[in-house]
Design a protein around this motif. Sequence first.
Motif, mmCIF file in Angstrom:
data_model
loop_
_atom_site.group_PDB
_atom_site.id
_atom_site.type_symbol
_atom_site.label_atom_id
_atom_site.label_comp_id
_atom_site.label_asym_id
_atom_site.label_seq_id
_atom_site.Cartn_x
_atom_site.Cartn_y
_atom_site.Cartn_z
ATOM 1 N N GLU A 99 3.556 5.900 5.687
ATOM 2 C CA GLU A 99 3.579 5.961 7.084
ATOM 3 C C GLU A 99 4.559 5.189 7.559
ATOM 4 O O GLU A 99 5.264 5.761 8.524
ATOM 5 C CB GLU A 99 2.287 5.129 7.522
ATOM 6 N N GLY A 122 -0.132 4.140 1.042
ATOM 7 C CA GLY A 122 -0.371 4.756 2.404
ATOM 8 C C GLY A 122 0.670 4.103 3.385
ATOM 9 O O GLY A 122 1.214 4.866 4.029
ATOM 10 N N ASP A 123 0.858 2.726 3.331
ATOM 11 C CA ASP A 123 1.723 2.009 4.253
ATOM 12 C C ASP A 123 3.156 2.643 4.104
ATOM 13 O O ASP A 123 3.786 2.748 4.917
ATOM 14 C CB ASP A 123 1.860 0.631 4.120
ATOM 15 N N PHE A 167 -0.607 13.478 6.163
ATOM 16 C CA PHE A 167 -0.486 12.731 4.948
ATOM 17 C C PHE A 167 -1.849 12.044 4.652
ATOM 18 O O PHE A 167 -2.583 11.429 5.687
ATOM 19 C CB PHE A 167 0.585 11.762 5.113
ATOM 20 N N CYS A 168 -2.265 12.115 3.477
ATOM 21 C CA CYS A 168 -3.640 11.381 3.146
ATOM 22 C C CYS A 168 -3.711 11.056 1.487
ATOM 23 O O CYS A 168 -3.000 11.614 0.861
ATOM 24 C CB CYS A 168 -5.048 12.367 3.490
ATOM 25 N N GLU A 191 0.328 13.811 -0.166
ATOM 26 C CA GLU A 191 -0.796 13.539 -0.563
ATOM 27 C C GLU A 191 -0.968 12.736 -1.876
ATOM 28 O O GLU A 191 0.470 12.840 -2.634
ATOM 29 C CB GLU A 191 -1.705 14.851 -1.021
ATOM 30 N N TRP A 192 -1.618 11.901 -2.099
ATOM 31 C CA TRP A 192 -1.363 11.106 -3.271
ATOM 32 C C TRP A 192 -2.761 10.478 -3.654
ATOM 33 O O TRP A 192 -3.812 10.603 -3.285
ATOM 34 C CB TRP A 192 -0.793 9.777 -3.055
ATOM 35 N N GLU A 217 -6.701 4.706 -1.485
ATOM 36 C CA GLU A 217 -6.073 3.264 -1.240
ATOM 37 C C GLU A 217 -5.452 2.975 -2.735
ATOM 38 O O GLU A 217 -6.248 2.753 -3.821
ATOM 39 C CB GLU A 217 -6.890 2.115 -0.750
ATOM 40 N N SER A 225 0.943 -1.062 0.019
ATOM 41 C CA SER A 225 -0.102 -0.019 0.071
ATOM 42 C C SER A 225 0.844 1.256 0.049
ATOM 43 O O SER A 225 1.810 1.323 0.835
ATOM 44 C CB SER A 225 -0.872 -0.062 1.186
#
Length: 619
Positions: free
Chosen positions: A498, A494-495, A513-514, A555-556, A517, A492
């Motif tokens: 993070e 996001g992972d 951050f946001c 951001e993505w 998925e 991911s």
Amino acid sequence: MTNADSLARRIAELESEVAELRAERAAAADDGAMLKTLIEELGRRRAVEEQLRQAEEWLTLAQEAGRVAAYTFDFRTGRLDWSPSTMALYGFPQGEQPTLERWLGAIHPDDRPAVQAVAESALQHFGDVDQRFRLLRADGSIHWIQDRGRIHFDDEGRPVRLVGINIDVTELVELERRATEQGERLRLALAAGRNACWDWDVATGQVTWDTQLNALTGVADFGGSFESFWALVHDDDKPRVQAALDRALGTAEDYSVEFRMKRPDGSVRWTFTQAKVVCDEQGRPVRLVGVDSDITESKIAQNALLESRLFLMSVLGASPDCIKVIEADGTLSYMNANGQAVMEIGDFSAVAGRPWVELWPQESAPLVRDALATALGGRRSRFEGPCPTAAGTSKYWDVSVSPIFGEDGSIDRIVSISRDVTDRRHAEEQLRLLNAELHHRIMNLLATVQALSRATLRASSDPHAFDRAFSGRLEALGQTYTLLRAQSDEASLGDLVEAELRPFGDFSDQLRFCGTEILLSSSTAVSIGMILHELATNASKYGALAHDGGTLGVEWRRDGDMVVLRWEERMAPAVKDASKPGGGFGSTLIDRLVRQLRGTIARDWIDRGLTVELRFPNC
């Protein structure tokens, strides 16, 4: 005594008889009529004698023209008479009386016993003479004589004389000797080449062949007919043989065909037959004269070569490498099918005959020329170099070049085997990059640890608090490396963000951050993780996370087939003249990783901050 002397003696005897008769008639009666009769009789005798003399002259001329010498032997008197041509043949002086001893003395010593035995047998048993011997003349020359004689008997069966001829057959013997030698040479040549001659009379069907064909066919008693030959032809080859015969007999052209012969023991021999068609005055074929050659061994070798060639072609076809044959002048003459496929060559004729070096780029040409020169010197060489395919695809090749030796030991051709090592080269380049990255990461890790230590120390009021906070950050940093090292099938985004920013989690008021998925492939995840790590490291060393009051936002999102990641750092207003990082290894590494992703990156250095926008396909 010569024939002329004999004739003169005979005439004298006749004249004496006439004189006696004349005296007798005169004494008995003086009758003119009787004298006239006697004169007429004498005239007739003289005419006969003249005819005899003329006949003997003609015989002498015929003997001289035909190199024939005549002789007679009188059994009553034991007298041996030779014609002048016989005296000349033996080299005896004219007028000399020949004898049997004188004749035997002129014969070659090696032949004399046999000739004497034949002569004695003829004289004792009154048999005909037919023999050949050598005459040794006084000048040392040798002549071959054919001696033929016949016994004449009187009315009561008693032998009267032996009449014979001697013929000089020296030239004939020489011709026979040459013919024998040539025949023997021909026989030896035919036998050495496993060839055999034959003659077929088309009208009668009679076939004559030499004994060498018996060895070829294994038949001891050949029937001598076309049917006998036809029975030996292999059944599967009879249509081909019949067609060749029909063509030759129909057009009078040469007959030529290959076929198998069945031997009585069940074995089979291959033969190659060639023949000339002989025609009569009307142009009709009447005979075929030919030669059969045993080509069984060559057929076996040919089949073995074909099998070997097919095996070689199957091996070449199965090889994934590009296998080429290069002529001694450096031109390309062969390339296997898989080689054409990997080189993206649709039609080999487009490159056949071209110098091999011309297919390589200029940077690789010296390597190719050196390899060809080494092969022509009889040695093997190997090199690696880049060469695009015919379609322009970049490739890197591991190339071996070896000489092919001819039967005389000279360099006949050159074989080259090129293996596509593009993936290996990329892997090696990637490995070098990863090694360099590992070194850089260690250095960055130490810098990160140092930065975390300083930041933790500033925020800690006592050593125990520092220990707890610093240990937690180190643990988070280790988890980030664990995530990158795992390289699962998918990760991911996001992972990843993070994991890279977790060590700075205590600065939650500084981090934001946001995004949606998005799952990344393992190879893309590794590259993105490296990029995020470099950005985070730079931020902790120079940017927002290196100063109090700084903020970092990540951001993505998806944009069609592309993924867009935005990294934005802001400094506190109190920070003056924040240092802008130069083009160090970190920036270089980020650019390389972006190129590998086939993506783009944009950096915007603004007052008190940095904005980075990364776009890449998710594949």
